[in-house]
Design a protein around this motif. Structure first.
Motif, short mmCIF file in Angstrom:
data_model
loop_
_atom_site.label_atom_id
_atom_site.label_comp_id
_atom_site.label_asym_id
_atom_site.label_seq_id
_atom_site.Cartn_x
_atom_site.Cartn_y
_atom_site.Cartn_z
N ALA A 148 0.82 -1.21 0.00
CA ALA A 148 0.00 0.00 0.00
C ALA A 148 0.85 1.26 0.00
CB ALA A 148 -0.93 -0.01 1.21
N THR A 149 2.01 1.22 0.64
CA THR A 149 2.84 2.42 0.73
C THR A 149 3.53 2.76 -0.59
OG1 THR A 149 4.57 1.00 1.69
CG2 THR A 149 3.28 2.38 3.20
N LEU A 150 3.25 2.02 -1.63
CA LEU A 150 3.66 2.46 -2.96
C LEU A 150 2.87 3.69 -3.40
CD1 LEU A 150 3.98 -1.02 -4.72
CD2 LEU A 150 5.86 0.50 -4.05
N GLN A 151 1.71 3.89 -2.75
CA GLN A 151 0.88 5.06 -3.04
C GLN A 151 1.27 6.23 -2.14
OE1 GLN A 151 -1.25 5.39 -5.49
NE2 GLN A 151 -0.90 3.27 -6.16
N PRO A 152 1.49 7.43 -2.72
CA PRO A 152 1.92 8.58 -1.91
C PRO A 152 0.96 8.92 -0.76
CG PRO A 152 2.17 9.04 -4.26
CD PRO A 152 1.43 7.74 -4.15
N SER A 153 -0.35 8.81 -1.00
CA SER A 153 -1.30 9.17 0.04
C SER A 153 -1.20 8.23 1.24
CB SER A 153 -2.73 9.14 -0.52
OG SER A 153 -3.03 7.85 -1.07
N VAL A 154 -0.94 6.95 0.99
CA VAL A 154 -0.79 5.98 2.08
C VAL A 154 0.51 6.26 2.83
CG1 VAL A 154 -0.59 3.54 2.65
CG2 VAL A 154 -2.14 4.26 0.83
N ARG A 155 1.56 6.58 2.11
CA ARG A 155 2.83 6.91 2.76
C ARG A 155 2.66 8.09 3.71
NH1 ARG A 155 5.21 5.85 -2.45
NH2 ARG A 155 5.34 8.06 -2.97
N GLU A 156 1.97 9.10 3.24
CA GLU A 156 1.81 10.31 4.05
C GLU A 156 0.98 10.01 5.30
OE1 GLU A 156 2.68 14.42 4.59
OE2 GLU A 156 3.47 12.84 3.28
N ALA A 157 -0.09 9.24 5.15
CA ALA A 157 -0.94 8.93 6.29
C ALA A 157 -0.19 8.08 7.32
CB ALA A 157 -2.20 8.20 5.82
N LEU A 158 0.56 7.08 6.86
CA LEU A 158 1.29 6.21 7.78
C LEU A 158 2.39 6.98 8.49
CD1 LEU A 158 1.86 3.41 8.94
CD2 LEU A 158 3.28 2.95 6.94
N PRO A 191 2.78 16.12 -11.29
CA PRO A 191 3.44 15.34 -10.23
C PRO A 191 2.65 15.42 -8.93
CG PRO A 191 4.95 16.90 -11.29
CD PRO A 191 3.60 17.21 -11.80
N ASN A 192 2.65 14.32 -8.21
CA ASN A 192 1.96 14.30 -6.92
C ASN A 192 2.74 15.14 -5.92
OD1 ASN A 192 0.87 13.52 -4.34
ND2 ASN A 192 0.01 11.73 -5.34
N PRO A 193 2.12 16.15 -5.32
CA PRO A 193 2.86 17.01 -4.39
C PRO A 193 3.38 16.27 -3.17
CG PRO A 193 0.49 17.45 -4.29
CD PRO A 193 0.71 16.56 -5.47
N LEU A 194 2.78 15.12 -2.84
CA LEU A 194 3.24 14.36 -1.69
C LEU A 194 4.59 13.70 -1.94
CD1 LEU A 194 -0.11 12.63 -0.64
CD2 LEU A 194 0.93 14.69 0.32
N ASP A 251 7.16 15.45 -3.28
CA ASP A 251 8.23 16.44 -3.34
C ASP A 251 9.16 16.31 -2.14
OD1 ASP A 251 7.04 17.72 -1.16
OD2 ASP A 251 5.91 19.09 -2.42
N ASP A 252 10.31 16.96 -2.26
CA ASP A 252 11.36 16.80 -1.24
C ASP A 252 10.92 17.27 0.14
OD1 ASP A 252 12.91 15.79 -3.22
OD2 ASP A 252 14.33 17.45 -3.33
N ALA A 253 10.09 18.30 0.20
CA ALA A 253 9.65 18.81 1.50
C ALA A 253 8.84 17.76 2.26
CB ALA A 253 8.83 20.08 1.31
N HIS A 254 7.92 17.09 1.55
CA HIS A 254 7.12 16.06 2.22
C HIS A 254 7.98 14.85 2.59
CE1 HIS A 254 3.64 18.28 0.54
NE2 HIS A 254 2.96 17.70 1.51
N VAL A 255 8.91 14.47 1.73
CA VAL A 255 9.77 13.32 2.04
C VAL A 255 10.66 13.63 3.25
CG1 VAL A 255 11.54 11.77 1.17
CG2 VAL A 255 9.75 12.55 -0.36
N GLU A 256 11.19 14.83 3.30
CA GLU A 256 12.04 15.20 4.44
C GLU A 256 11.25 15.16 5.74
OE1 GLU A 256 14.98 18.81 5.97
OE2 GLU A 256 13.90 18.98 4.07
N GLU A 257 10.01 15.61 5.71
CA GLU A 257 9.18 15.54 6.91
C GLU A 257 8.92 14.09 7.31
OE1 GLU A 257 6.95 16.68 10.17
OE2 GLU A 257 8.33 17.83 8.90
N ARG A 258 8.66 13.23 6.32
CA ARG A 258 8.45 11.81 6.64
C ARG A 258 9.72 11.19 7.22
NH1 ARG A 258 5.32 11.72 1.64
NH2 ARG A 258 7.02 10.71 0.50
N CYS A 259 10.87 11.58 6.69
CA CYS A 259 12.13 11.06 7.22
C CYS A 259 12.31 11.43 8.69
CB CYS A 259 13.31 11.59 6.40
SG CYS A 259 13.50 10.82 4.78
N LYS A 260 11.96 12.66 9.04
CA LYS A 260 12.07 13.08 10.44
C LYS A 260 11.14 12.27 11.34
CE LYS A 260 13.38 17.87 9.35
NZ LYS A 260 12.95 19.30 9.42
#
Length: 710
Positions: A313-323, A386-389, A391-400
């Motif tokens: 499921a985490t192949l989908q950006p929306s699922v990644r963001e929610a998790l 492109p899916n805004p989820l 972008d680097d800003a969202h990925v960096e937040e997920r990394c934190k």
């Protein structure tokens, strides 16, 4: 199995059997007799594995093969231990024995295996289906192409219509079938067949409420044991629903398509009335929420399936963001990984989740970005954005958020003890976390540097992509930390070889990405600031690449290279070897010419690094002589003294002081050349601009020598 094996009095007394054949039939007799405990079964299967693995060597020596006498009954005896009703340990050892059988027996064993599946499928009994499906699930990971041929054989899936149409009903058969489909989904050629024959059945099973499934099972399942009660049956139905959802997630993630089954009322509100792809994504989001709930409930029976489902499921950006914003779920994942063995499927799926959460988009050149935009306009009239989820800003937040969940110690543990595939995932996650500069110090404290250096050594040379990712992660961490605080239990020179590989172009990339090269230069510069031994290793390992990068068209690469050289020449031995009498005169002349030219570069950092290098190099008479031989050597050095930057003026003053302080002919030439070039005026101007005591002291020392010479 032949009658002599069935007879316990003397099952292996045929005189024409070799010792190895007798031993094999003895083991099969034990397996055929039944009544063995798990440890006894595992021991017998290990003996079979050993016999299978050794057979090719005996055949090369002219001995008969044990497979000449291994009949269908023997193979059937071994394969039945793939049954889901066996323990996991027994099934794992059966898989190992089966792999050894297929490898050693060649085409003959493959034909026997095909006949095993054909016989079982033709019988169409519940027990045969269970063993057949379980055996197929065990074989897919070790013989994927072989099983795909069987799986796609005409009639294999089509003949399961009675099961899928609910004319027959067995919870064990359904479970075995779903396990087989789950594993078959990993083989790309099987996905189409599963979608064609099984999609309706899977969606119906997944969307059917549990109470209805329980009622249907109580009525239709002939092998129902009334003593187990409705609670046990309800648990089973939920388990089957989860398995069906897991297969669906794989199908939808691979190629979302419109559903032929209407969603239940509870899901209609979240299902958009748009194309099939949007519907599939909405269903993936719904299933991911269910699997996250299962993960939080902590039911050991479904923990593997829930984590595997979340991984899809985490192949989908929306699922990644929610998790990522579900801190409870992230910490639960970390807890599971702490207790899971290193090489288990659950461990790999859990690491895959964290890799999905932290993965940045690949770096693209401007040309690649333009081509992507053109494709978007061509494919969707400009609507494919492109899916805004992502972008680097969202990925960096997920990394934190992932880092705050405490994932690093788990990554270190599984990186040390896991499989190469798991190690590759660990490296990717650490590399993504290290992109956030604020996390680098903590990553180093928790052992990431040591793991990455060990990983680079352990990964095979042929796996260039994984080794390069490892070096990139190491470079990012070493950019902004004090090496003395990290390399207490291992030499810091161990980090030089991985970093040096990034100075060369990636052989697998069509377009060179200079960011890893830049980060490697910064990391090597940091290491080169410590001791002469490290500088010596850097020069021996990567000087040719460093020297070539001085000519890079990229200004930042050129600056970083100059800064590295500035630190390398702090070692007198390396300075003499590269720029002094210890090298070929022609090469030394060219190198001095480049450094002198960079002292007049437009970039302040480049001028500063070149001035720092000259401040060390001018301690050598041969270097001073070569500087004086350059047409603009004196002018560029005095230009440093006149610079508006205090640090650059300091470097220029030190260079002049070093040059005029030499004795003999070189000192005389330096004083004459600098005086003629206007050094007294330049130093006077430098002193007026400067407020630092170090700068004024260097200026005064140089002026005293020059004025005395006049």
């Amino acid at each position: 199995m032949s009658s002599q094996l069935v007879n316990p009095a003397n099952p292996y007394a045929a005189e024409n059997f070799s010792d190895r054949q007798n031993q094999m039939f003895l083991v099969f007799a034990r397996l055929f007799g039944g009544g063995l405990k798990d440890d006894q079964l595992i021991g017998a299967l290990k003996e079979l594995t050993k016999l299978f693995e050794e057979d090719p060597d005996h055949v090369k020596n002219g001995e008969p093969s044990i497979f000449d006498h291994l009949d269908d009954d023997c193979l059937d005896t071994m394969m039945r231990h793939h049954d889901l009703r066996e323990s996991n340990e027994v099934r794992k050892q059966t898989m190992i024995a089966t792999a050894a059988f297929l490898k050693a027996s060649g085409e003959r064993g493959a034909n026997q295996m095909r006949q095993f599946f054909y016989r079982r499928m033709k019988r169409r009994t519940y027990d045969d289906y269970i063993i057949c499906f379980c055996a197929a699930a065990g074989l897919f990971p070790i013989a994927g192409d072989f099983m795909a041929d069987l799986f796609l054989h005409e009639g294999f899936l089509y003949n399961l219509g009675n099961l899928m149409n609910h004319k027959w009903k067995s919870r064990k058969v359904e479970t075995a079938l779903l396990e087989m489909l789950r594993v078959a989904c990993y083989h790309p050629v099987c996905l189409g067949a599963i979608r064609k024959y099984c999609l309706d059945w899977l969606e119906e099973m997944e969307t059917q409420p549990t109470e209805e499934a329980v009622a249907a099972s109580l009525i239709a399942d002939p092998d129902f044991n009334g003593h187990t009660g409705s609670i046990a049956r309800r648990r089973h139905c939920e388990h089957v629903k989860n398995l069906a959802g897991l297969v669906l997630l794989h199908l939808w993630s691979a190629s979302p398509e419109p559903s032929s089954v209407k969603p239940p009322e509870s899901q209609k509100s979240i299902t958009p009335k748009s194309d099939g792809k949007d519907q599939a994504i909405a269903k993936i989001e719904g299933l991911s929420a269910r699997f996250i709930d299962l993960l939080l409930q902590g039911d050991s029976e479904d923990i593997q399936h829930s984590i595997e489902g979340i991984a899809y499921a985490t192949l989908q950006p929306s699922v990644r963001e929610a998790l990522a914003h579900n801190s409870q779920a992230l910490r639960r994942l970390v807890e599971v990984l702490k207790t899971e063995p290193p090489k288990s499927p659950t461990t790999y799926a859990g690491l895959s989740i964290f890799e999905h959460l932290t993965a940045y988009k690949p770096v693209q050149t401007e040309e690649q970005k333009r081509l992507q935009q053109l494709r978007a306009y061509a494919n969707a009239a400009g609507k494919l954005l492109p899916n805004p989820l992502n972008d680097d800003a969202h990925v960096e937040e997920r990394c934190k958020l992932v880092f705050e969940a405490g994932v690093t110690p788990v990554l270190i543990t599984h990186g040390k003890n896991g499989s190469p595939a798991a190690l590759s995932l660990v490296v990717s996650i650490l590399g993504s976390l290290a992109k956030t500069s604020a996390l680098r110090g903590q990553l180093a404290q928790q052992g990431a540097v040591r793991l990455l250096i060990s990983a680079w050594e352990m990964l095979p040379d042929s796996n260039t992509a994984a080794r390069r990712r490892t070096a990139e992660a190491l470079a990012r961490i070493l950019i902004s930390i004090n090496p003395a605080l990290v390399f207490r239990q291992m030499p810091q020179t161990a980090a030089v070889r991985p970093l040096a590989t990034l100075l060369r172009p990636d052989p697998d990339a069509e377009v060179r990405n200079l960011l890893p090269t830049f980060e490697s230069l910064l990391a090597l510069t940091n290491l080169a600031s410590t001791d002469n031994e490290t500088r010596k290793i850097i020069v021996r390992t990567s000087w040719d690449d460093v020297e070539e990068l001085l000519f890079s068209n990229n200004a930042r690469i050129c600056t970083a290279t100059t800064e590295l050289i500035c630190n390398l020449v702090q070692s007198p031995d390396e300075a003499a070897a590269l720029f002094g009498d210890g090298t070929t005169p022609g090469k030394a002349e060219n190198r001095i010419k480049i450094i002198v030219a960079l002292a007049d570069a437009e970039d302040v950092k480049t001028r500063s690094a070149a001035g720092g290098a000259l401040a060390s190099l001018t301690c050598h008479e041969s270097v001073v002589r070569r500087i004086l031989g350059q047409p603009r050597g004196v002018a560029n050095i005095l230009g440093l003294c006149r610079d508006d930057d205090e640090g650059l003026r300091h470097r220029g003053a030190v260079v002049v002081q070093n040059m005029v302080a030499h004795e003999g002919e070189v000192g005389k030439l330096a004083r004459e050349g600098l005086t003629k070039g206007g050094a007294v005026q330049a130093l006077t101007e430098c002193a007026k601009k400067s407020r630092s005591a170090e700068v004024v002291q260097a200026v005064v020392g140089a002026l005293e020598v020059l004025l005395k010479a006049e």
